[in-house]
Design an enzyme around this catalytic site. Structure first.
Site, PDB file in Angstrom:
ATOM      1  N   PHE A   7       0.863  -1.187   0.000  1.00 31.07           N
ATOM      2  CA  PHE A   7       0.000   0.000   0.000  1.00 31.07           C
ATOM      3  C   PHE A   7       0.893   1.228   0.000  1.00 31.07           C
ATOM      4  O   PHE A   7       1.696   1.412   0.913  1.00 31.07           O
ATOM      5  CB  PHE A   7      -0.931   0.043   1.218  1.00 31.07           C
ATOM      6  CG  PHE A   7      -1.859   1.233   1.163  1.00 31.07           C
ATOM      7  CD1 PHE A   7      -3.044   1.179   0.457  1.00 31.07           C
ATOM      8  CD2 PHE A   7      -1.518   2.431   1.788  1.00 31.07           C
ATOM      9  CE1 PHE A   7      -3.882   2.297   0.372  1.00 31.07           C
ATOM     10  CE2 PHE A   7      -2.352   3.555   1.705  1.00 31.07           C
ATOM     11  CZ  PHE A   7      -3.542   3.476   0.998  1.00 31.07           C
ATOM     12  N   ASP A  25       9.383   2.643   1.305  1.00 31.14           N
ATOM     13  CA  ASP A  25       8.262   3.456   1.779  1.00 31.14           C
ATOM     14  C   ASP A  25       8.113   3.205   3.274  1.00 31.14           C
ATOM     15  O   ASP A  25       7.622   2.166   3.704  1.00 31.14           O
ATOM     16  CB  ASP A  25       6.982   3.064   1.021  1.00 31.14           C
ATOM     17  CG  ASP A  25       5.779   3.901   1.453  1.00 31.14           C
ATOM     18  OD1 ASP A  25       5.898   4.663   2.439  1.00 31.14           O
ATOM     19  OD2 ASP A  25       4.717   3.778   0.811  1.00 31.14           O
ATOM     20  N   LYS A  81       3.297  10.348   8.032  1.00 26.47           N
ATOM     21  CA  LYS A  81       2.461  10.199   9.237  1.00 26.47           C
ATOM     22  C   LYS A  81       2.953  10.949  10.503  1.00 26.47           C
ATOM     23  O   LYS A  81       2.446  12.014  10.791  1.00 26.47           O
ATOM     24  CB  LYS A  81       2.237   8.733   9.500  1.00 26.47           C
ATOM     25  CG  LYS A  81       1.321   8.105   8.412  1.00 26.47           C
ATOM     26  CD  LYS A  81       1.004   6.696   8.706  1.00 26.47           C
ATOM     27  CE  LYS A  81       0.139   6.024   7.662  1.00 26.47           C
ATOM     28  NZ  LYS A  81      -1.303   6.317   7.784  1.00 26.47           N
TER      29      LYS A  81
HETATM   30  N1  PLP Z   1       2.598   4.577   2.218  1.00 33.11           N
HETATM   31  C1  PLP Z   1       2.325   3.794   3.276  1.00 33.11           C
HETATM   32  C2  PLP Z   1       3.270   2.691   3.632  1.00 33.11           C
HETATM   33  C3  PLP Z   1       1.177   4.004   4.041  1.00 33.11           C
HETATM   34  O1  PLP Z   1       0.909   3.210   5.080  1.00 33.11           O
HETATM   35  C4  PLP Z   1       0.315   5.075   3.682  1.00 33.11           C
HETATM   36  C5  PLP Z   1      -0.925   5.316   4.436  1.00 33.11           C
HETATM   37  O2  PLP Z   1      -1.401   4.510   5.181  1.00 33.11           O
HETATM   38  C6  PLP Z   1       0.633   5.853   2.571  1.00 33.11           C
HETATM   39  C7  PLP Z   1       1.791   5.591   1.871  1.00 33.11           C
HETATM   40  C8  PLP Z   1      -0.243   6.992   2.148  1.00 33.11           C
HETATM   41  O3  PLP Z   1      -0.163   8.022   3.071  1.00 33.11           O
HETATM   42  P1  PLP Z   1      -1.252   9.208   3.070  1.00 33.11           P
HETATM   43  O4  PLP Z   1      -2.536   8.619   3.529  1.00 33.11           O
HETATM   44  O5  PLP Z   1      -0.693  10.227   4.029  1.00 33.11           O
HETATM   45  O6  PLP Z   1      -1.311   9.737   1.682  1.00 33.11           O
END
Ligand code: PLP
Length: 391
Positions: free
Chosen positions: A129, A215, A244
């Site tokens: 994700f 990520d 986050k």
């Molecule tokens: N990347 C990862 C690993 C995530 O867990 C998330 C959100 O849960 C995102 C990207 C996307 O972040 P945002 O909701 O701040 O766009």
């Protein structure tokens, strides 16, 4: 109540009005223990003194300048993040998805700069994700998020977590711009990518000139007990994405790149009006100061171990708990059934947790959570599981 709000989230009925530390109160006066931190965001909990002081002060001084001008805090935040990640330079944005978008764009541009314009594809992992914008969604594996919005970016190959042969053939045959992965897959149920796989990925990227993107939007910034989750595997990526908790609740995304990639983007290539503004940067400095100088990183490790021990004892007593996952203050347990019911039951008992990736309960407490609060949370989990049935 939601007449004029698009229904992109199935919201719970609680209306939260204030919080202190790891506790949050609703408009009925009921207090909940927060084992979710707004999905891994409120690392300093609610109402943290250093955070509140910094933000209050900055709101009265200067909130926004745009990136056409400098303010005093950008370099201070970027320098600390560069040091903590072992990388070189930061691009600021406002969310995790935006941090990922920038990572994808930097990868393509870098390959072009090296005279390899055909290298535009990406390899990602099954279960990944990376966010909801078109680029981030293109490297997100979950079909239900992708299906309504195609066509997405072409040239994306997904390989199963841990399958080194599949990874090797995807990279060698596909010659992608980059490989993107989460060292621990948060949204698909806190699934740890094996250290050997992370190392193999690093080696393959080095051999083939593929950019390695980690990520760490959910796992980074100290949540696992290290600043980056992949540190424990001894692997450093070329690009890491953070978001986050980095500004302790204010929106901020960061794309951090290694020295070799630091000159890839030139003025005008990419940008964001709000990103890296003085308010978010003061908040990020308050977070990083608490983490490094306030002893919070050590506290995360200790509370993480306490949580793990408690969950191990729960796993022994409740056969319905079939697997424990994660580390530090990103942990989870898989159930053989009933995760949704358990979440609702726990709301009633005053504990906020979240279900993710099937029958999995995810626990993401704020870093400031006390030992007594972890113990209380574990007690409430036991009560909830008892009500659900041991098997
Ligand atoms: N990347 C990862 C690993 C995530 O867990 C998330 C959100 O849960 C995102 C990207 C996307 O972040 P945002 O909701 O701040 O766009």
């Amino acid at each position: 109540m939601d007449e004029h709000v698009l229904l992109t989230y199935r919201r719970a009925e609680q209306v939260f009005v204030e919080g202190v530390g790891a506790e949050i109160r609703d408009d009925q006066g009921k207090v909940y223990l927060d084992f979710l931190s707004g999905i891994a965001v409120n690392a300093l909990g609610h109402g943290h003194e250093g955070f509140v002081e910094a933000v209050r002060d900055q709101v009265g001084r200067l909130v926004h300048t745009s990136n056409l001008f400098r303010h005093p805090y950008t370099e201070a935040v970027a320098g600390r993040i560069a040091r903590l990640t072992g990388l070189e330079a930061c691009f600021f944005s406002n969310s995790g998805a935006e941090a990922v978008e920038a990572a994808l764009k930097i990868s393509r541009k870098h390959q072009r700069k090296l005279g390899r314009p055909e290298r535009t594809g990406f390899v990602a992992l099954e279960g990944s994700f990376h966010g909801r914008t078109m680029g981030a969604l293109s490297v997100t594996h979950t079909e239900k998020y992708r299906a309504p919005f195609g066509p997405l970016l072409s040239g994306v190959t997904f390989v199963p977590v841990g399958d080194e042969a599949a990874l090797e053939s995807a990279i060698r045959a596909g010659q992608p711009a980059a490989l993107i992965l989460e060292p621990i897959q948060g949204e698909s149920g806190v699934r740890e990518v094996p250290a050997a796989f992370l190392k193999r990925a690093r080696a393959l990227c080095d051999e083939t000139g593929t950019i390695l993107i980690h990520d760490e939007v959910q796992t980074g910034c100290g949540r696992t007990g290290n600043f980056l989750a992949a540190e424990s595997a001894g692997v450093r990526p070329d690009i890491v994405t953070l978001a986050k908790p980095i500004a302790a609740g204010l929106p901020m995304g960061v794309t951090v790149v290694a020295k070799a990639l630091a000159g890839t983007l030139e003025p005008g290539d990419h940008g964001s009006t709000f990103a890296g503004g003085p308010l978010a940067c003061r908040a990020a400095l308050a977070f990083l100061t608490a983490l490094e100088e306030g002893g919070l990183q050590e506290h995360v490790r200790a509370r993480g171990q306490q949580l793990r021990k408690g969950l191990e004892s729960i796993e022994r007593d409740f056969p319905i708990v079939v697997e424990l996952r994660g580390r530090g203050l990103i942990q989870a347990f898989a159930l053989s059934r009933g995760a949704e019911d358990l979440v609702k039951d726990l709301y009633g008992r005053g504990l906020i947790v979240n279900k993710t990736g099937g029958d999995v309960i995810r626990l993401l407490p704020p870093y400031v959570i006390t030992s007594a609060q972890i113990a209380r949370g574990l007690e409430l989990l036991r009560e909830g599981l008892e009500a659900l049935g041991r098997r």
